[in-house]
Structures are given as structure tokens and as C-alpha cells.
Design a protein around this motif. Structure first.
Motif, PDB file in Angstrom:
ATOM      1  N   ALA A 188     -71.992   4.019 -17.443  1.00  0.00           N
ATOM      2  CA  ALA A 188     -72.515   3.848 -18.805  1.00  0.00           C
ATOM      3  C   ALA A 188     -71.513   3.125 -19.689  1.00  0.00           C
ATOM      4  N   ALA A 189     -70.225   3.398 -19.480  1.00  0.00           N
ATOM      5  CA  ALA A 189     -69.184   2.765 -20.295  1.00  0.00           C
ATOM      6  C   ALA A 189     -69.117   1.259 -20.071  1.00  0.00           C
ATOM      7  N   VAL A 190     -69.389   0.815 -18.849  1.00  0.00           N
ATOM      8  CA  VAL A 190     -69.344  -0.620 -18.556  1.00  0.00           C
ATOM      9  C   VAL A 190     -70.316  -1.380 -19.462  1.00  0.00           C
ATOM     10  N   THR A 191     -71.534  -0.872 -19.551  1.00  0.00           N
ATOM     11  CA  THR A 191     -72.544  -1.531 -20.388  1.00  0.00           C
ATOM     12  C   THR A 191     -72.233  -1.352 -21.866  1.00  0.00           C
ATOM     13  N   ARG A 192     -71.792  -0.162 -22.236  1.00  0.00           N
ATOM     14  CA  ARG A 192     -71.504   0.109 -23.649  1.00  0.00           C
ATOM     15  C   ARG A 192     -70.338  -0.728 -24.160  1.00  0.00           C
ATOM     16  N   ALA A 228     -65.873 -11.579 -14.809  1.00  0.00           N
ATOM     17  CA  ALA A 228     -67.055 -12.285 -15.307  1.00  0.00           C
ATOM     18  C   ALA A 228     -66.673 -13.380 -16.300  1.00  0.00           C
ATOM     19  N   ALA A 229     -65.686 -13.097 -17.148  1.00  0.00           N
ATOM     20  CA  ALA A 229     -65.248 -14.082 -18.141  1.00  0.00           C
ATOM     21  C   ALA A 229     -64.645 -15.321 -17.480  1.00  0.00           C
ATOM     22  N   ALA A 230     -64.177 -15.165 -16.241  1.00  0.00           N
ATOM     23  CA  ALA A 230     -63.606 -16.298 -15.504  1.00  0.00           C
ATOM     24  C   ALA A 230     -64.672 -17.110 -14.785  1.00  0.00           C
ATOM     25  N   GLY A 231     -65.941 -16.749 -14.976  1.00  0.00           N
ATOM     26  CA  GLY A 231     -67.021 -17.547 -14.428  1.00  0.00           C
ATOM     27  C   GLY A 231     -67.624 -17.038 -13.139  1.00  0.00           C
ATOM     28  N   HIS A 232     -67.355 -15.796 -12.796  1.00  0.00           N
ATOM     29  CA  HIS A 232     -67.870 -15.230 -11.550  1.00  0.00           C
ATOM     30  C   HIS A 232     -68.949 -14.189 -11.843  1.00  0.00           C
ATOM     31  N   SER A 233     -69.817 -13.936 -10.881  1.00  0.00           N
ATOM     32  CA  SER A 233     -70.797 -12.858 -10.998  1.00  0.00           C
ATOM     33  C   SER A 233     -70.204 -11.602 -10.367  1.00  0.00           C
ATOM     34  N   VAL A 234     -70.465 -10.459 -10.989  1.00  0.00           N
ATOM     35  CA  VAL A 234     -69.814  -9.215 -10.579  1.00  0.00           C
ATOM     36  C   VAL A 234     -70.844  -8.122 -10.352  1.00  0.00           C
ATOM     37  N   ASP A 235     -70.730  -7.449  -9.222  1.00  0.00           N
ATOM     38  CA  ASP A 235     -71.435  -6.192  -8.997  1.00  0.00           C
ATOM     39  C   ASP A 235     -70.470  -5.074  -9.352  1.00  0.00           C
ATOM     40  N   ALA A 236     -70.647  -4.485 -10.520  1.00  0.00           N
ATOM     41  CA  ALA A 236     -69.782  -3.391 -10.978  1.00  0.00           C
ATOM     42  C   ALA A 236     -70.373  -2.077 -10.506  1.00  0.00           C
ATOM     43  N   THR A 237     -69.614  -1.305  -9.728  1.00  0.00           N
ATOM     44  CA  THR A 237     -70.121  -0.044  -9.183  1.00  0.00           C
ATOM     45  C   THR A 237     -69.079   1.049  -9.369  1.00  0.00           C
ATOM     46  N   LEU A 261     -72.180  -5.400 -19.667  1.00  0.00           N
ATOM     47  CA  LEU A 261     -72.448  -5.807 -18.291  1.00  0.00           C
ATOM     48  C   LEU A 261     -73.306  -4.767 -17.582  1.00  0.00           C
ATOM     49  N   PRO A 262     -74.173  -5.194 -16.662  1.00  0.00           N
ATOM     50  CA  PRO A 262     -74.886  -4.215 -15.844  1.00  0.00           C
ATOM     51  C   PRO A 262     -73.934  -3.571 -14.853  1.00  0.00           C
ATOM     52  N   ALA A 263     -74.183  -2.318 -14.525  1.00  0.00           N
ATOM     53  CA  ALA A 263     -73.376  -1.597 -13.540  1.00  0.00           C
ATOM     54  C   ALA A 263     -74.280  -0.580 -12.877  1.00  0.00           C
ATOM     55  N   ARG A 264     -73.891  -0.156 -11.686  1.00  0.00           N
ATOM     56  CA  ARG A 264     -74.710   0.834 -11.000  1.00  0.00           C
ATOM     57  C   ARG A 264     -73.833   1.921 -10.412  1.00  0.00           C
TER      58      ARG A 264
END
Length: 201
Positions: A73-77, A56-65, A81-84
Motif C-alpha cells: 500500500a505504501a508503494v502506491t501511496r 522507474a524514474a530511470a526509464g524502466h518498467s518495474v514489478d514491485a512486490t 506506482l502499482p505493486a502487488r
């Protein structure tokens, strides 16, 4: 898979500390450099989200799963970032992703299920999309010292699976590293492009 997810739920904090880094490693840096500008990327088995944040920091959109609720939960904390929460069987969509980062995640899938997972990724990827896959090498399948299920692959076997799904490998790296279970294991990384004609179902 249930026992594997229980381990990751319990060890999410330890995992985040053990594998935290402030800059992409050479494999992620190579992956990011090969992506088109403003790509849409699937981070399959994102863990605590270190790679997702760097993509994401490199300018891309990411679907974190990830299959682990605690990892999600750790991804957002940790990264905001949103994650599912998503299992490999829940990979869906067509022509969505410019890149797929599957770094030591699909090794938790039973051998018999790997072809269908790679076929689903091929459908979800755009023609010419970049796939990174990391696996532990060897033969057989079964639990590690922590109770996580692993399937081990040879280079030839993994290459055959990728090409059957429509991916064309163009880069590889090998090595040995110490993991969360404390053992030092051999691994293989392959990067591949989805053939312009799409998947070979």
C-alpha cells in the motif's frame, strides 16, 4: 514468515521514513547503469517502494512486490506506482526480467528454501539478466530483536547458491549498517548475471 510480515505491516511507516532517499545509493545506481534501455525489472521485497520509484524514474518498467500488505500500500501511496503482494513461493514466469533487485529481502527465507527461490528467479530472468542480492552475513538463522526471521550467509555460501542456480557473480560490496532493529550488522551485496544458457536446474 508470518511473524516477519506482521512486523513489516506494523513498521511500514517507520521503515519508509528511515530508508527514504531522493537519489539512488551507489549500489542501486550501479544496478540501473548496467541495465539495458527500457528494461523490465522485478523488485523482490520492494518495501515502501523507494528503489522501485528510482528504477522507474530511470526509464524502466518495474514489478514491485512485497509480502507485506502495508508495504505494498505504501508503494502506491508514496510513489504512485502499482505493486502487488507476493511471497517468495509465488515467484513465477519464464524469461520475463532483464533485472532483479532483491535487496535484503531473501534473507527472510529459511536456508533450506533458498535454492528453490533462486531457481525460480533464474527461470523468470532472461538469459544474461542482472541480479542484485543483498544479505546480512554470518551463520545460523533465527529472529532478530523485532521478531523478524533472518538467515545469515557467508560470501562463499551465497556465491555457491548463486552459481548453482545459474548466476555468475561479477561484483561484490561489504559493509556494516544500523537497521530497523537498532543493531549494527555486517552485510554483503553481490551482483551477478544469469548465464546465457539459463539456469542450471
Amino acid at each position: 514468515m508470518t511473524d516477519t510480515l506482521k512486523v513489516y505491516d506494523a513498521k511500514a511507516g517507520d521503515y519508509a521514513k528511515a530508508f527514504a532517499n531522493n537519489a539512488p545509493d551507489k549500489h542501486l545506481a550501479r544496478f540501473i547503469a548496467a541495465l539495458p534501455t527500457a528494461s523490465h525489472v522485478l523488485d523482490l521485497g520492494c518495501g515502501p517502494g523507494t528503489a522501485s520509484a528510482q528504477i522507474a524514474a530511470a526509464g524502466h518498467s518495474v514489478d514491485a512486490t512485497d509480502g507485506s500488505a502495508e508495504m505494498v500500500a505504501a508503494v502506491t501511496r508514496l510513489h504512485g506506482l502499482p505493486a502487488r503482494q507476493m511471497l517468495f513461493d509465488e515467484i513465477t514466469g519464464t524469461d520475463i526480467y532483464d533485472g532483479i533487485w532483491a535487496n535484503f529481502s531473501l534473507l527472510h527465507a529459511p536456508r533450506a528454501e533458498m535454492p528453490k527461490h533462486l531457481a525460480a528467479l533464474a527461470r523468470a530472468a532472461k538469459p544474461g539478466a542482472l541480479l542484485h542480492i543483498g544479505m546480512k552475513t554470518g551463520t545460523g538463522e533465527g529472529p532478530d530483536a523485532l521478531g523478524r526471521f533472518y538467515t545469515y550467509y557467508t560470501e562463499a555460501e551465497l556465491t555457491d547458491h548463486l552459481t548453482a542456480a545459474g548466476f555468475i557473480p561479477d561484483y561484490k560490496a561489504t559493509g556494516r549498517d544500523k537497521g530497523l532493529a537498532g543493531t549494527t550488522d555486517p552485510w554483503l551485496i553481490l551482483q551477478a548475471r544469469l548465464a546465457p544458457t539459463g539456469t542450471a536446474d
